[in-house]
Motif scaffolding. Structure first.
Motif, PDB file in Angstrom:
ATOM      1  N   LEU A 236       0.812  -1.217   0.000  1.00  0.00           N
ATOM      2  CA  LEU A 236       0.000   0.000   0.000  1.00  0.00           C
ATOM      3  C   LEU A 236       0.849   1.272   0.000  1.00  0.00           C
ATOM      4  CD1 LEU A 236      -2.517  -1.134   2.782  1.00  0.00           C
ATOM      5  CD2 LEU A 236      -2.766  -1.387   0.303  1.00  0.00           C
ATOM      6  N   CYS A 237       2.159   1.110  -0.009  1.00  0.00           N
ATOM      7  CA  CYS A 237       3.061   2.246   0.199  1.00  0.00           C
ATOM      8  C   CYS A 237       3.797   2.670  -1.063  1.00  0.00           C
ATOM      9  CB  CYS A 237       4.119   1.893   1.251  1.00  0.00           C
ATOM     10  SG  CYS A 237       3.461   1.502   2.880  1.00  0.00           S
ATOM     11  N   ALA A 238       4.143   3.956  -1.087  1.00  0.00           N
ATOM     12  CA  ALA A 238       5.107   4.498  -2.050  1.00  0.00           C
ATOM     13  C   ALA A 238       6.251   5.084  -1.233  1.00  0.00           C
ATOM     14  CB  ALA A 238       4.464   5.573  -2.917  1.00  0.00           C
ATOM     15  N   PHE A 239       7.467   4.986  -1.762  1.00  0.00           N
ATOM     16  CA  PHE A 239       8.656   5.461  -1.071  1.00  0.00           C
ATOM     17  C   PHE A 239       9.467   6.351  -2.002  1.00  0.00           C
ATOM     18  CE2 PHE A 239       7.496   1.275   0.439  1.00  0.00           C
ATOM     19  CZ  PHE A 239       7.592   1.346   1.814  1.00  0.00           C
ATOM     20  N   GLY A 240      10.077   7.378  -1.444  1.00  0.00           N
ATOM     21  CA  GLY A 240      10.910   8.236  -2.264  1.00  0.00           C
ATOM     22  C   GLY A 240      11.486   9.383  -1.461  1.00  0.00           C
ATOM     23  N   LEU A 241      12.039  10.328  -2.183  1.00  0.00           N
ATOM     24  CA  LEU A 241      12.531  11.574  -1.587  1.00  0.00           C
ATOM     25  C   LEU A 241      12.172  12.705  -2.535  1.00  0.00           C
ATOM     26  CD1 LEU A 241      14.094  12.846   0.783  1.00  0.00           C
ATOM     27  CD2 LEU A 241      16.166  12.648  -0.597  1.00  0.00           C
ATOM     28  N   VAL A 242      11.219  13.520  -2.133  1.00  0.00           N
ATOM     29  CA  VAL A 242      10.667  14.570  -2.989  1.00  0.00           C
ATOM     30  C   VAL A 242      10.369  15.790  -2.137  1.00  0.00           C
ATOM     31  CG1 VAL A 242       8.860  15.146  -4.667  1.00  0.00           C
ATOM     32  CG2 VAL A 242       9.526  12.755  -4.355  1.00  0.00           C
ATOM     33  N   GLY A 243      10.543  16.987  -2.699  1.00  0.00           N
ATOM     34  CA  GLY A 243      10.101  18.191  -1.993  1.00  0.00           C
ATOM     35  C   GLY A 243      11.195  19.167  -1.668  1.00  0.00           C
TER      36      GLY A 243
END
Length: 242
Positions: free
Chosen positions: A42-49
């Motif tokens: 159910l998850c999404a993972f990342g580095l954004v912003g």
């Protein structure tokens, strides 16, 4: 093949985005597969912003603040409601590094004022371009449901064509006014301050034009010139010339 961050010999020279990606694949994902396997799909993972590391612009001067390893987890509203508290408790117990849990709708509302990002021309007009840039930078490491990436990919298509043309015309107009008209007049007056301000005006609108031509959002002014380096149409040449 996974990169083991614990065996890296020169971590200080690794960009924050790459370090975050290694951290996810070497530590976060295995732990999810072991103890949080019910939530993983159910998850999404990342580095954004926010943060220079999300653009890959971090350097030795960036590491005096917000320099810890971090990873972001994105959940839809229903998943957050059912599993958010459990997930937060588990992550606090198992991970020393910073892991942020975000509702997808909250993330996009924060940066674009809309839970799925702007869709119409009128909505796009209400969002500052630097926030659209921040909402679409970085990298998504894994998105099992695809909800976060679906919105991201649509925003990465850039402005609707009519708005794109109007924005380009706007910046070209000020580009000509500051560079072709005002600069010459101010130069003749030998007003050094006004000359610098006029040149700055020209550069700002020029950078905006190059980003528009490449269909890329211009980031926060501190990174706008740096951002030119990755743009295929006149980007690197412009960065060198400036």
């Amino acid at each position: 093949e996974k990169n083991n961050i614990t065996n890296s010999t020169d971590l200080k020279n690794i960009k924050g985005l790459e370090l975050s990606k290694r951290y996810f694949y070497d530590i976060v994902l295995p732990e999810f597969e072991k103890t949080l396997f019910d939530i993983l799909p159910l998850c999404a993972f990342g580095l954004v912003g926010e943060g220079s590391e999300c653009y890959g612009y971090d350097d030795e001067f960036s590491r005096d603040h917000d320099s810890e390893d971090r990873c972001m987890i994105f959940l839809d509203d229903e998943t957050y409601f059912h599993y958010g508290a459990k997930l937060a408790k588990c992550l606090k117990e198992k991970f020393r590094e910073k892991i942020e849990i975000w509702r997808i709708s909250t993330f996009y509302r924060l940066y674009t004022a809309y839970s799925e990002g702007p869709k119409t021309i009128e909505e796009y007009r209400k969002v500052e371009e630097e926030y659209l840039s921040a909402a679409t930078n970085g990298e998504v490491f894994l998105d099992n449901r695809g909800d976060f990436t679906r919105i991201r990919n649509r925003l990465l298509e850039h402005y609707p064509r009519d708005l794109w043309l109007k924005r380009l015309a706007y910046h070209l107009n000020f580009l000509a006014q500051s560079g072709q008209y005002n600069y010459q007049r101010v130069f003749k007056r030998k007003d050094k301050v006004a000359l610098q301000l006029t040149l700055n005006e020209f550069i700002q609108h020029y950078i905006q034009c190059i980003h528009l031509i490449n269909r890329k959002y211009t980031p926060f002014y501190k990174w706008s010139a740096k951002s030119l380096e990755a743009l295929p149409i006149m980007g690197r040449q412009s960065r060198v010339a400036l």
